[in-house]
Motif scaffolding. Sequence first.
Motif, PDB file in Angstrom:
ATOM      1  N   ILE A 151       0.825  -1.205   0.000  1.00 36.44           N
ATOM      2  CA  ILE A 151       0.000   0.000   0.000  1.00 36.44           C
ATOM      3  C   ILE A 151       0.862   1.259   0.000  1.00 36.44           C
ATOM      4  N   ASN A 152       1.982   1.215   0.713  1.00 34.11           N
ATOM      5  CA  ASN A 152       2.820   2.412   0.864  1.00 34.11           C
ATOM      6  C   ASN A 152       3.886   2.570  -0.212  1.00 34.11           C
ATOM      7  N   LEU A 153       3.929   1.665  -1.188  1.00 36.51           N
ATOM      8  CA  LEU A 153       4.900   1.794  -2.271  1.00 36.51           C
ATOM      9  C   LEU A 153       4.698   3.098  -3.039  1.00 36.51           C
ATOM     10  N   ARG A 154       5.801   3.723  -3.412  1.00 34.93           N
ATOM     11  CA  ARG A 154       5.755   4.938  -4.221  1.00 34.93           C
ATOM     12  C   ARG A 154       6.438   4.676  -5.554  1.00 34.93           C
ATOM     13  N   VAL A 155       6.074   5.458  -6.541  1.00 38.68           N
ATOM     14  CA  VAL A 155       6.632   5.260  -7.880  1.00 38.68           C
ATOM     15  C   VAL A 155       8.155   5.286  -7.843  1.00 38.68           C
ATOM     16  N   LYS A 156       8.713   6.191  -7.048  1.00 39.57           N
ATOM     17  CA  LYS A 156      10.170   6.324  -6.984  1.00 39.57           C
ATOM     18  C   LYS A 156      10.848   5.114  -6.347  1.00 39.57           C
ATOM     19  N   ASP A 157      10.075   4.268  -5.662  1.00 37.37           N
ATOM     20  CA  ASP A 157      10.656   3.076  -5.033  1.00 37.37           C
ATOM     21  C   ASP A 157      10.982   1.989  -6.054  1.00 37.37           C
ATOM     22  N   VAL A 158      10.395   2.110  -7.237  1.00 41.36           N
ATOM     23  CA  VAL A 158      10.600   1.103  -8.281  1.00 41.36           C
ATOM     24  C   VAL A 158      11.714   1.542  -9.216  1.00 41.36           C
ATOM     25  N   ASP A 159      12.747   0.727  -9.331  1.00 38.95           N
ATOM     26  CA  ASP A 159      13.859   1.000 -10.240  1.00 38.95           C
ATOM     27  C   ASP A 159      13.879  -0.096 -11.300  1.00 38.95           C
ATOM     28  N   LEU A 160      13.170   0.155 -12.392  1.00 34.09           N
ATOM     29  CA  LEU A 160      13.058  -0.861 -13.431  1.00 34.09           C
ATOM     30  C   LEU A 160      14.391  -1.098 -14.132  1.00 34.09           C
ATOM     31  N   ALA A 161      15.208  -0.072 -14.228  1.00 36.01           N
ATOM     32  CA  ALA A 161      16.506  -0.223 -14.889  1.00 36.01           C
ATOM     33  C   ALA A 161      17.398  -1.193 -14.122  1.00 36.01           C
ATOM     34  N   ARG A 162      17.359  -1.065 -12.800  1.00 35.57           N
ATOM     35  CA  ARG A 162      18.191  -1.948 -11.967  1.00 35.57           C
ATOM     36  C   ARG A 162      17.433  -3.188 -11.507  1.00 35.57           C
ATOM     37  N   ARG A 163      16.172  -3.288 -11.920  1.00 34.40           N
ATOM     38  CA  ARG A 163      15.330  -4.435 -11.575  1.00 34.40           C
ATOM     39  C   ARG A 163      15.278  -4.662 -10.053  1.00 34.40           C
ATOM     40  N   LEU A 205       2.405   4.200  -5.856  1.00 39.80           N
ATOM     41  CA  LEU A 205       2.514   3.349  -7.039  1.00 39.80           C
ATOM     42  C   LEU A 205       1.157   2.787  -7.451  1.00 39.80           C
ATOM     43  N   LEU A 206       0.449   2.217  -6.507  1.00 36.23           N
ATOM     44  CA  LEU A 206      -0.841   1.585  -6.801  1.00 36.23           C
ATOM     45  C   LEU A 206      -1.975   2.482  -6.331  1.00 36.23           C
ATOM     46  N   LEU A 207      -2.927   2.735  -7.209  1.00 34.79           N
ATOM     47  CA  LEU A 207      -4.013   3.658  -6.913  1.00 34.79           C
ATOM     48  C   LEU A 207      -5.364   3.011  -7.158  1.00 34.79           C
ATOM     49  N   THR A 208      -6.392   3.575  -6.544  1.00 36.87           N
ATOM     50  CA  THR A 208      -7.757   3.133  -6.818  1.00 36.87           C
ATOM     51  C   THR A 208      -8.175   3.630  -8.198  1.00 36.87           C
ATOM     52  N   ASN A 209      -9.354   3.247  -8.630  1.00 33.79           N
ATOM     53  CA  ASN A 209      -9.854   3.693  -9.935  1.00 33.79           C
ATOM     54  C   ASN A 209     -10.045   5.209 -10.002  1.00 33.79           C
ATOM     55  N   LYS A 210     -10.100   5.849  -8.823  1.00 27.31           N
ATOM     56  CA  LYS A 210     -10.257   7.307  -8.767  1.00 27.31           C
ATOM     57  C   LYS A 210      -8.921   8.017  -8.568  1.00 27.31           C
TER      58      LYS A 210
END
Length: 297
Positions: A151-163, A205-210
Motif C-alpha cells: 500500500i505504501n509503495l511509491r513510484v520512486k521506489d521502483v527502479d526498473l533499470a536496476r530491476r 505506485l498503486l491507486l484506486t480507480n479514482k
Amino acid sequence: MALSSFIDYLNLERKYSRHTVTAYSRDIESFLDFLDTEYGAMPVTEVSYPLIRSWVVKLGDEGLGNRSVNRKVASLKAYFKFLQKTGVLQQSPLAKHKSLKVRKEIQVPFSGDEIDAVLGELSSSSDFESLRDLAMVSLFYATGMRRSELINLRVKDVDLARRSIKVLGKRNKERIIPLINWLVDILNTYIDQRNQCFGAENDRLLLTNKGENLYDTFVYRTINRYFSKVSQKTKTSPHMLRHTFATHLLNNGADLNGVKELLGHASLASTQVYTHTSMAELSKVYQKAHPRNRSDD
C-alpha cells in the motif's frame, strides 16, 4: 500513566506501523472498558492478575478464540511492561502469565495452477483496473511483501533499470528486493497506464480507480475476489500470497536465510513457519529417490 504515553512510545520509539498501534490501542482499551464496567474506576497500579484472568474468561465466553485472546493479552502485557519500564509499576501483573494453547493450523499455499488461473484472467484485459490488479497480485507473489508495504509503495521506489524495488517494512526498516523480468514487464506496462490516467499528482505506485491511495480492505477484497474463484481454500488473503511466495521458493531449493531477507523477517524463527510444506515436498523426493525405499525390500 495515560494510555496515550504508551501509544506515543509505540509510534515514536518502537516505530510500529499505524495498523499495529491501532490494534494495541484497541486491545488495551477493551480491558480498561471491562475494568470500568465490572469494577468501577481503578488505577492501573491496582490491577491484579485475577482481574485479568476474569477478563480473559469473559472474552472466551463471548466466543473469542484462544489465538485472538492471546493477542489481546500480549497487547496488555506490552502496556504493563512499558509501565514497569517507566517506573509506574514495580512488577507486571502478567509477569508469570502463560498463553492459552492454540492449535497449530497448517496454512496450505496457493498452487501453481491457482496462481496461473488468476494471472491468466488478469492478463486478458488491458484497462487500468485490470493492469493495477495484475500488478498487485504479481507484486505479492513475486516479492512476498506485506499488505502494508504494498500500500505504501511509491513510484520512486521502483527502479526498473536496476530491476529492484525498495520496501519500507516494519519499524521503518528498508530493504531492497530484486525483481524478476516477468514482474518488470508487468510494472512497466502498469506504470505507463497509471501515468496516462493520473499523472504525477499522487506519488503512490498503486491507486484506486479514482486515483486515490489504496487501503487495507480494498487490497484484501481485491485478492479475495480473484482467488476465491479459483481456490477452495478457506483463506484467500494477501498474506496467503506472501505465504505462497515463501513456500514456492523453498520448495524450489531457495536458501532459508535468503527467504528470510526477502520477507524482511528479523529472525529465522519467523521464516521457519513456512517450511512445513517444503518438508512435505522434500519427503516426497526422499521417499521416491532413496534406493532402500522399495516395496520389495
